[in-house]
Scaffold this motif. Structure first.
Motif, PDB file in Angstrom:
ATOM      1  N   VAL A 210       0.888  -1.137  -0.129  1.00  4.61           N
ATOM      2  CA  VAL A 210       0.083  -0.086   0.121  1.00  4.61           C
ATOM      3  C   VAL A 210       0.877   1.170  -0.035  1.00  4.61           C
ATOM      4  O   VAL A 210       1.720   1.221   0.745  1.00  4.61           O
ATOM      5  CB  VAL A 210      -1.018  -0.039   1.312  1.00  4.61           C
ATOM      6  CG1 VAL A 210      -1.860   1.142   1.200  1.00  4.61           C
ATOM      7  CG2 VAL A 210      -1.867  -1.444   1.281  1.00  4.61           C
ATOM      8  N   VAL A 211       0.607   2.061  -0.879  1.00  2.00           N
ATOM      9  CA  VAL A 211       1.556   3.276  -1.036  1.00  2.00           C
ATOM     10  C   VAL A 211       0.531   4.678  -0.825  1.00  2.00           C
ATOM     11  O   VAL A 211      -0.423   4.700  -1.467  1.00  2.00           O
ATOM     12  CB  VAL A 211       2.131   3.262  -2.502  1.00  2.00           C
ATOM     13  CG1 VAL A 211       2.819   4.582  -2.406  1.00  2.00           C
ATOM     14  CG2 VAL A 211       2.923   2.319  -2.583  1.00  2.00           C
ATOM     15  N   LEU A 212       1.049   5.393   0.168  1.00  2.00           N
ATOM     16  CA  LEU A 212       0.120   6.454   0.593  1.00  2.00           C
ATOM     17  C   LEU A 212       0.844   7.929   0.411  1.00  2.00           C
ATOM     18  O   LEU A 212       2.297   7.999   0.710  1.00  2.00           O
ATOM     19  CB  LEU A 212      -0.188   6.275   2.074  1.00  2.00           C
ATOM     20  CG  LEU A 212      -1.363   5.518   2.198  1.00  2.00           C
ATOM     21  CD1 LEU A 212      -1.238   5.078   3.695  1.00  2.00           C
ATOM     22  CD2 LEU A 212      -2.720   6.376   2.032  1.00  2.00           C
ATOM     23  N   THR A 213       0.492   8.650  -0.376  1.00  2.00           N
ATOM     24  CA  THR A 213       0.919  10.038  -0.620  1.00  2.00           C
ATOM     25  C   THR A 213       0.158  11.312  -0.268  1.00  2.00           C
ATOM     26  O   THR A 213      -1.108  11.018   0.096  1.00  2.00           O
ATOM     27  CB  THR A 213       1.280  10.267  -2.056  1.00  2.00           C
ATOM     28  OG1 THR A 213       0.333  10.699  -2.878  1.00  2.00           O
ATOM     29  CG2 THR A 213       1.940   8.919  -2.762  1.00  2.00           C
ATOM     30  N   GLY A 214       0.974  12.332  -0.211  1.00  5.01           N
ATOM     31  CA  GLY A 214      -0.015  13.710  -0.080  1.00  5.01           C
ATOM     32  C   GLY A 214      -0.205  14.168  -1.538  1.00  5.01           C
ATOM     33  O   GLY A 214      -0.849  13.494  -2.464  1.00  5.01           O
ATOM     34  N   ARG A 215       0.237  15.287  -1.982  1.00  7.52           N
ATOM     35  CA  ARG A 215       0.128  16.154  -2.965  1.00  7.52           C
ATOM     36  C   ARG A 215       0.949  15.401  -4.089  1.00  7.52           C
ATOM     37  O   ARG A 215       2.186  15.723  -4.122  1.00  7.52           O
ATOM     38  CB  ARG A 215       0.169  17.764  -2.855  1.00  7.52           C
ATOM     39  CG  ARG A 215      -0.004  18.515  -4.087  1.00  7.52           C
ATOM     40  CD  ARG A 215      -1.468  18.293  -4.585  1.00  7.52           C
ATOM     41  NE  ARG A 215      -1.790  17.398  -5.090  1.00  7.52           N
ATOM     42  CZ  ARG A 215      -3.253  17.221  -5.841  1.00  7.52           C
ATOM     43  NH1 ARG A 215      -4.148  17.996  -5.346  1.00  7.52           N
ATOM     44  NH2 ARG A 215      -3.526  16.058  -6.544  1.00  7.52           N
ATOM     45  N   VAL A 216       0.368  14.691  -5.081  1.00 10.56           N
ATOM     46  CA  VAL A 216       1.237  14.323  -6.171  1.00 10.56           C
ATOM     47  C   VAL A 216       0.448  14.758  -7.416  1.00 10.56           C
ATOM     48  O   VAL A 216      -0.785  14.557  -7.304  1.00 10.56           O
ATOM     49  CB  VAL A 216       1.661  12.726  -6.040  1.00 10.56           C
ATOM     50  CG1 VAL A 216       2.044  11.923  -7.462  1.00 10.56           C
ATOM     51  CG2 VAL A 216       2.386  12.415  -4.932  1.00 10.56           C
ATOM     52  N   ALA A 217       0.896  14.868  -8.383  1.00  5.38           N
ATOM     53  CA  ALA A 217       0.149  14.997  -9.750  1.00  5.38           C
ATOM     54  C   ALA A 217      -0.673  13.865 -10.052  1.00  5.38           C
ATOM     55  O   ALA A 217      -0.135  12.725  -9.911  1.00  5.38           O
ATOM     56  CB  ALA A 217       1.119  15.404 -10.892  1.00  5.38           C
ATOM     57  N   ASP A 218      -1.689  14.238 -10.534  1.00  3.67           N
ATOM     58  CA  ASP A 218      -2.793  12.942 -10.607  1.00  3.67           C
ATOM     59  C   ASP A 218      -1.990  11.951 -11.635  1.00  3.67           C
ATOM     60  O   ASP A 218      -2.187  10.618 -11.353  1.00  3.67           O
ATOM     61  CB  ASP A 218      -4.043  13.374 -11.151  1.00  3.67           C
ATOM     62  CG  ASP A 218      -4.532  14.320 -10.083  1.00  3.67           C
ATOM     63  OD1 ASP A 218      -4.387  14.435  -8.906  1.00  3.67           O
ATOM     64  OD2 ASP A 218      -5.775  14.951 -10.565  1.00  3.67           O
ATOM     65  N   PRO A 219      -1.633  12.362 -12.766  1.00  7.85           N
ATOM     66  CA  PRO A 219      -1.178  11.234 -13.715  1.00  7.85           C
ATOM     67  C   PRO A 219       0.002  10.699 -13.237  1.00  7.85           C
ATOM     68  O   PRO A 219       0.216   9.325 -13.540  1.00  7.85           O
ATOM     69  CB  PRO A 219      -0.717  11.963 -14.913  1.00  7.85           C
ATOM     70  CG  PRO A 219      -1.615  13.172 -14.863  1.00  7.85           C
ATOM     71  CD  PRO A 219      -1.645  13.581 -13.379  1.00  7.85           C
ATOM     72  N   SER A 220       0.736  11.070 -12.190  1.00  7.69           N
ATOM     73  CA  SER A 220       1.889  10.641 -11.839  1.00  7.69           C
ATOM     74  C   SER A 220       1.741   9.351 -10.879  1.00  7.69           C
ATOM     75  O   SER A 220       2.418   8.443 -10.870  1.00  7.69           O
ATOM     76  CB  SER A 220       2.725  11.615 -10.928  1.00  7.69           C
ATOM     77  OG  SER A 220       3.049  12.623 -11.814  1.00  7.69           O
TER      78      SER A 220
END
Length: 423
Positions: free
Chosen positions: A159-169
């Motif tokens: 499971v990978v959790l992020t904050g603000r990342v560009a949507d296509p990325s």
């Protein structure tokens, strides 16, 4: 040729969960991406974090993961999501706790580094106004749109959790990982970014937001199925949705999503590539190819949150014969009573059932209270038949956009294990 299948399990924070469950059960995915973060939801997440430092992640994360993670584990699907929102590490800890409670083992990766508030140039202009950021009020957050390169080290997790990342990325990173792509390969980065751009809004690709009865008919929207893509090592992609699901996946729905949010079809700026979609081809069986690109920009977009005051919304209803005229009179009374104040008054509804809504934003609480008081006073000082008054005041976190040098960001990955070793 080697291929991988990637699915879209959410296109915004309020999306349905059942289509994601269906994809996990039946689609044979390698990866499921849940894109749940927009400018509005970032602002809401920042409000929650400011009120309670233990919060700030997507509020629906516990409910979603309680239902999705057992299915993902059972079918060997990696889950990638930006539900970390304004507090990715807290989201990671909550996720581990959920996995523990469900008896699931696995690795959780948390991507941080999008928080660039400490290095933000307050003299930089906001795109929306052209004025320096410092003139917008108290700055409370600044989140850079990270790219796929920030996610790649995290993809050893379940499971990978992020904050603000560009949507296509969010989609390009797992594609590059599965297919062995080098992100510096511009044609492949462009192809993967195109796939991500088409999948990022989930049901929007399969007929949601497309339907217009009598003009663009979409079958069984109540059971809308979300899309997936089979992506080949050369970047070509075939899009699909599960049999038996509602919605429509066609050249028309793909072409509409293709132009979504793209300001310049020749140069759509993302953290990974400058995408050119002018040569994209979509076949009748929904195969997509032809993305081109140029080198990625040296700067990253930043979403900046600032205290924009508070918003009051006050409403009252009018029903029965001549209700619309009575509502219009009520709006005129309020406008005259509040002349000179930045107030918006509108009458919503029809001839026999309508509601007056009055709204204002400002920093002076007493003036906002006056707006609510004036609407409430219409009970006995306005047209006949007013009722159902309500008013509420909420703080507003405004959003402005700017850029920051890519070199000013320092993404990091933190791995957590479930079950929690400290438990």
């Amino acid at each position: 040729m080697r291929t991988t299948r990637i699915g879209s399990g959410a296109g915004f924070s309020g999306d349905r969960i059942e289509p994601a469950e269906d994809l996990l059960r039946r689609a044979g995915l390698a990866d499921l991406v849940l894109e749940c973060l927009g400018e509005r939801t970032v602002a809401q997440a920042q409000q929650r974090r400011l009120a309670d430092p233990s919060l700030g992640y997507e509020r629906r994360l516990p409910a979603r993961f309680t239902r999705l993670l057992p299915l993902a584990a059972a079918h060997g699907v990696r889950v990638i999501t930006n539900m970390g929102a304004a507090n990715p590490l807290a989201a990671g800890r909550v996720t581990v706790s959920i996995m523990d409670s469900l008896g699931l083992r696995g690795r959780v990766a948390v991507v941080t580094g999008d928080d660039v508030l400490p290095v933000l140039d307050l003299d930089a202009p906001a795109w929306e106004t052209g004025r320096p950021l410092r003139e917008h009020g108290e700055i409370v957050s600044a989140n850079a749109y990270l790219g796929a390169d920030a996610l790649l080290p995290a993809l050893a997790a379940d499971v990978v959790l992020t904050g603000r990342v560009a949507d296509p990325s969010l989609f390009l990173a797992p594609l590059a990982d599965r297919l062995g792509w080098d992100l510096a390969d511009v044609p492949l980065a462009a192809a993967g970014t195109l796939v991500g751009h088409l999948l990022e809004c989930a049901g929007q690709l399969t007929g949601g937001y497309f339907a217009d009865p009598g003009f663009q008919d979409v079958p069984d929207l109540a059971e809308l199925g979300f899309p997936y893509a089979d992506v080949a090592a050369d970047g070509t992609a075939a899009f699909g949705k599960l049999p038996g699901t509602g919605g429509l996946l066609s050249r028309a729905t793909v072409r509409e999503q293709l132009l979504y949010e793209i300001t310049d079809p020749a140069a759509y700026l993302t953290p990974d590539v400058t995408l050119d979609v002018r040569g994209v081809r979509v076949t009748d069986d929904v195969r997509v190819s032809g993305a081109r690109g140029a080198a990625r920009p040296d700067t990253l977009k930043v979403s900046v949150g600032y205290r924009a005051g508070s918003k009051v919304e006050a409403e009252i209803s009018y029903v029965g014969p001549n209700a619309a005229a009575r509502g219009a009179l009520a709006a005129d009374i309020v406008a005259r009573r509040l002349a000179g104040m930045p107030v918006r008054a509108e009458v919503l509804g029809g001839e026999t059932d309508c509601r007056l809504r009055v709204a204002a934003i400002g920093h002076d609480g007493s003036l906002l209270d006056r707006v609510a008081d004036e609407v409430e006073s219409l009970y006995t000082n306005g047209p006949a038949g007013g009722g159902g008054f309500r008013a509420h005041v909420t703080e507003v976190i405004g959003i402005a956009s700017t850029t920051i040098p890519r070199a000013a960001t320092h993404p990091e990955v933190t791995f957590l294990e479930a079950p929690d070793a400290a438990a």
